[in-house]
Design a protein around this motif. Structure first.
Motif, PDB file in Angstrom:
ATOM      1  N   ALA A 142      31.635  37.383  33.017  1.00 24.98           N
ATOM      2  CA  ALA A 142      31.174  38.504  33.838  1.00 24.98           C
ATOM      3  C   ALA A 142      30.704  37.992  35.196  1.00 24.98           C
ATOM      4  O   ALA A 142      30.879  38.654  36.216  1.00 24.98           O
ATOM      5  CB  ALA A 142      30.058  39.258  33.129  1.00 24.98           C
ATOM      6  N   GLY A 143      30.142  36.790  35.207  1.00 20.81           N
ATOM      7  CA  GLY A 143      29.705  36.186  36.458  1.00 20.81           C
ATOM      8  C   GLY A 143      30.862  35.885  37.404  1.00 20.81           C
ATOM      9  O   GLY A 143      30.688  35.851  38.618  1.00 20.81           O
ATOM     10  N   LEU A 144      32.058  35.672  36.830  1.00 21.44           N
ATOM     11  CA  LEU A 144      33.249  35.551  37.692  1.00 21.44           C
ATOM     12  C   LEU A 144      33.395  36.822  38.493  1.00 21.44           C
ATOM     13  O   LEU A 144      33.772  36.822  39.645  1.00 21.44           O
ATOM     14  CB  LEU A 144      34.526  35.365  36.868  1.00 21.44           C
ATOM     15  N   GLY A 145      33.123  37.938  37.776  1.00 22.17           N
ATOM     16  CA  GLY A 145      33.018  39.268  38.342  1.00 22.17           C
ATOM     17  C   GLY A 145      33.971  39.491  39.472  1.00 22.17           C
ATOM     18  O   GLY A 145      35.126  39.096  39.426  1.00 22.17           O
ATOM     19  N   CYS A 146      33.474  40.143  40.504  1.00 25.00           N
ATOM     20  CA  CYS A 146      34.345  40.309  41.654  1.00 25.00           C
ATOM     21  C   CYS A 146      34.200  39.110  42.568  1.00 25.00           C
ATOM     22  O   CYS A 146      35.003  38.921  43.464  1.00 25.00           O
ATOM     23  CB  CYS A 146      34.076  41.623  42.368  1.00 25.00           C
ATOM     24  N   ARG A 147      33.207  38.222  42.328  1.00 26.32           N
ATOM     25  CA  ARG A 147      32.924  37.202  43.345  1.00 26.32           C
ATOM     26  C   ARG A 147      33.861  35.996  43.271  1.00 26.32           C
ATOM     27  O   ARG A 147      34.463  35.618  44.284  1.00 26.32           O
ATOM     28  CB  ARG A 147      31.468  36.756  43.263  1.00 26.32           C
ATOM     29  N   VAL A 148      34.030  35.395  42.093  1.00 19.57           N
ATOM     30  CA  VAL A 148      34.902  34.223  42.009  1.00 19.57           C
ATOM     31  C   VAL A 148      36.357  34.636  42.215  1.00 19.57           C
ATOM     32  O   VAL A 148      37.116  33.962  42.913  1.00 19.57           O
ATOM     33  CB  VAL A 148      34.730  33.496  40.656  1.00 19.57           C
ATOM     34  N   THR A 149      36.722  35.780  41.619  1.00 25.43           N
ATOM     35  CA  THR A 149      38.100  36.249  41.778  1.00 25.43           C
ATOM     36  C   THR A 149      38.395  36.571  43.244  1.00 25.43           C
ATOM     37  O   THR A 149      39.444  36.201  43.763  1.00 25.43           O
ATOM     38  CB  THR A 149      38.331  37.493  40.912  1.00 25.43           C
ATOM     39  N   THR A 150      37.452  37.237  43.897  1.00 19.17           N
ATOM     40  CA  THR A 150      37.653  37.597  45.306  1.00 19.17           C
ATOM     41  C   THR A 150      37.725  36.341  46.176  1.00 19.17           C
ATOM     42  O   THR A 150      38.563  36.248  47.082  1.00 19.17           O
ATOM     43  CB  THR A 150      36.520  38.525  45.774  1.00 19.17           C
ATOM     44  N   ALA A 151      36.862  35.384  45.897  1.00 17.45           N
ATOM     45  CA  ALA A 151      36.874  34.145  46.682  1.00 17.45           C
ATOM     46  C   ALA A 151      38.175  33.369  46.441  1.00 17.45           C
ATOM     47  O   ALA A 151      38.742  32.784  47.377  1.00 17.45           O
ATOM     48  CB  ALA A 151      35.660  33.280  46.322  1.00 17.45           C
ATOM     49  N   TRP A 152      38.659  33.390  45.208  1.00 16.22           N
ATOM     50  CA  TRP A 152      39.914  32.694  44.886  1.00 16.22           C
ATOM     51  C   TRP A 152      41.076  33.307  45.669  1.00 16.22           C
ATOM     52  O   TRP A 152      41.876  32.603  46.291  1.00 16.22           O
ATOM     53  CB  TRP A 152      40.162  32.787  43.373  1.00 16.22           C
ATOM     54  N   GLN A 153      41.133  34.633  45.654  1.00 16.18           N
ATOM     55  CA  GLN A 153      42.200  35.308  46.388  1.00 16.18           C
ATOM     56  C   GLN A 153      42.033  35.104  47.897  1.00 16.18           C
ATOM     57  O   GLN A 153      43.013  34.864  48.617  1.00 16.18           O
ATOM     58  CB  GLN A 153      42.195  36.810  46.047  1.00 16.18           C
ATOM     59  N   ALA A 154      40.797  35.164  48.396  1.00 14.32           N
ATOM     60  CA  ALA A 154      40.554  35.007  49.837  1.00 14.32           C
ATOM     61  C   ALA A 154      41.029  33.644  50.325  1.00 14.32           C
ATOM     62  O   ALA A 154      41.693  33.528  51.357  1.00 14.32           O
ATOM     63  CB  ALA A 154      39.066  35.185  50.140  1.00 14.32           C
ATOM     64  N   LEU A 155      40.686  32.601  49.558  1.00 20.38           N
ATOM     65  CA  LEU A 155      40.968  31.236  50.031  1.00 20.38           C
ATOM     66  C   LEU A 155      42.393  30.798  49.739  1.00 20.38           C
ATOM     67  O   LEU A 155      42.997  30.080  50.535  1.00 20.38           O
ATOM     68  CB  LEU A 155      39.976  30.249  49.392  1.00 20.38           C
ATOM     69  N   THR A 156      42.943  31.206  48.581  1.00 22.37           N
ATOM     70  CA  THR A 156      44.290  30.731  48.227  1.00 22.37           C
ATOM     71  C   THR A 156      45.367  31.778  48.473  1.00 22.37           C
ATOM     72  O   THR A 156      46.451  31.449  48.930  1.00 22.37           O
ATOM     73  CB  THR A 156      44.348  30.281  46.753  1.00 22.37           C
ATOM     74  N   GLY A 157      45.057  33.045  48.189  1.00 17.85           N
ATOM     75  CA  GLY A 157      46.065  34.095  48.357  1.00 17.85           C
ATOM     76  C   GLY A 157      46.187  34.563  49.788  1.00 17.85           C
ATOM     77  O   GLY A 157      47.229  35.053  50.201  1.00 17.85           O
ATOM     78  N   ARG A 158      45.117  34.441  50.583  1.00 17.26           N
ATOM     79  CA  ARG A 158      45.121  34.934  51.961  1.00 17.26           C
ATOM     80  C   ARG A 158      45.113  33.779  52.966  1.00 17.26           C
ATOM     81  O   ARG A 158      46.066  33.605  53.709  1.00 17.26           O
ATOM     82  CB  ARG A 158      43.915  35.861  52.197  1.00 17.26           C
TER      83      ARG A 158
END
Ligand SMILES: [Zn+2]
Ligand SMILES: [Zn+2]
Length: 345
Positions: A142-158
């Motif tokens: 749950a701590g991954l929440g929107c924060r780790v997933t969003t950061a992962w996409q921001a840094l690697t996907g974008r």
């Protein structure tokens, strides 16, 4: 079931007994095992989020165990699942192209549907969910929440952050902390910026090469100096003009700014230093969430020990503790996030 209800903006959530949710035909009902408390919840609680009205139930960072599954559900009773906060339709051109965060038909429990600050939550479109790895506790998931997933996409996907590049992170709340840990795992060199000494010290302990206090430092100048000309990638995690402009101004020529913080209210139409964008020939990326097909790449880093997300969860709380956590977002907060793991307390 027991649930926390928003009765009025900025008032403590009401703990009430409400009906258990019906099971969606194309989804599941989860017994909520854990649900993170996030600054996005605070935006809803203060009335800044257009979709959140009194009577709403917040909570968008959940994982749980299936207790009922609809006839078209992909998962079955007993499965333990993690949900992305965006439940995309799966049918439209954006979804078909793998860009489900831009789906025009999104369901977001906690914002557009009843959320997971409750014993149970209905989750339609369960194709968006993934299995909870055995090595990950519900609280961490749950701590991954929107924060780790969003950061992962921001840094690697974008922003396509590369090993050896300098990453600047403006704001070290949940997203910023996640960006630091991911940046380190990817081999980037990370500088963090905040106004809370305790958070800066925490970030240094987690591998930041420099931690700058925005109250006493000329941030763009300091970062350009530390990095020999500016950061390659800079991530803004607060949605505020001063941090957004510091992020843009700290970049080297051809640098990439990623806007992760959501500008709301009076900041929605902020002034941005477009001359710096022009002169530096910078790229500006907006980003929001992560397409759920990217979970396996992120989870594999965690499961193999390359990315340790344990520093993100600072405390486990009861459902009755959510109101105090929301109120705390009015000011600078200590490091780490709170996750509800006891829904009867
Ligand atoms: Zn779609
Ligand atoms: Zn969140």
């Amino acid at each position: 079931m027991r649930a926390a209800i928003l009765t009025a903006y900025r008032a403590p959530l009401a703990l009430e007994q409400v009906a258990e949710p019906d099971c969606p035909a194309d989804g599941v009902v989860l017994q909520v095992l854990a649900c993170g408390v996030c600054r996005s919840d605070w935006h809803g609680w203060t009335g800044e989020h257009a979709r959140v009205k009194p009577g709403a139930r917040l909570g968008h960072e959940y994982c749980g165990q299936v207790i009922a599954a609809g006839p078209q559900a992909r998962f079955g009773v007993g499965d333990r699942l993690i949900a992305p906060f965006i439940l995309a339709c799966g049918q439209c051109p954006s979804c078909q192209a793998g860009q489900s965060t831009t789906c025009a038909d999104q369901i977001i429990p906690g914002f557009t549907a009843p959320g997971a600050f409750a014993e149970y939550v209905a989750v339609p479109r369960d194709r968006n969910l993934v299995r909870l790895p055995a090595s990950l506790t519900p609280a961490l998931a749950a701590g991954l929440g929107c924060r780790v997933t969003t950061a992962w996409q921001a840094l690697t996907g974008r922003a396509a952050l590369q090993a050896g590049e300098w990453l600047a992170v403006h704001g070290t709340g949940g997203i910023g902390l996640s960006a630091l840990l991911i940046g380190r795992a990817l081999g980037a060199r990370v500088i963090v910026v905040d106004v809370v000494a305790e958070k800066l010290a925490h970030a240094l302990g987690l591998g930041a090469e420099a931690a700058l206090d925005a109250r006493t430092t000329d941030i763009p100048a300091a970062i350009r100096d530390l990095t020999g000309g500016g950061a390659h990638v800079s991530l803004e995690a607060l949605g505020r003009p001063e941090t957004t402009n510091a992020s843009i101004r700290c970049l080297r020529p051809l640098g990439r700014h990623v806007q992760v913080g959501m500008p709301t209210g009076r900041h929605a139409q902020m002034q941005v230093d477009m001359l710096a964008v022009y002169i530096g020939q910078l790229a500006l990326y907006g980003t929001r969430g992560m397409p759920s097909w990217r979970y396996p790449s992120l989870l594999s880093l965690i499961e193999t020990g390359r990315l340790d997300v344990t520093p993100i969860v600072a405390r486990e709380i009861g459902l009755s503790g959510v109101s105090a956590e929301l109120a705390a977002f009015d000011g600078p907060t200590p490091p780490g996030v709170a996750v509800v793991t006891d829904f009867l307390a």
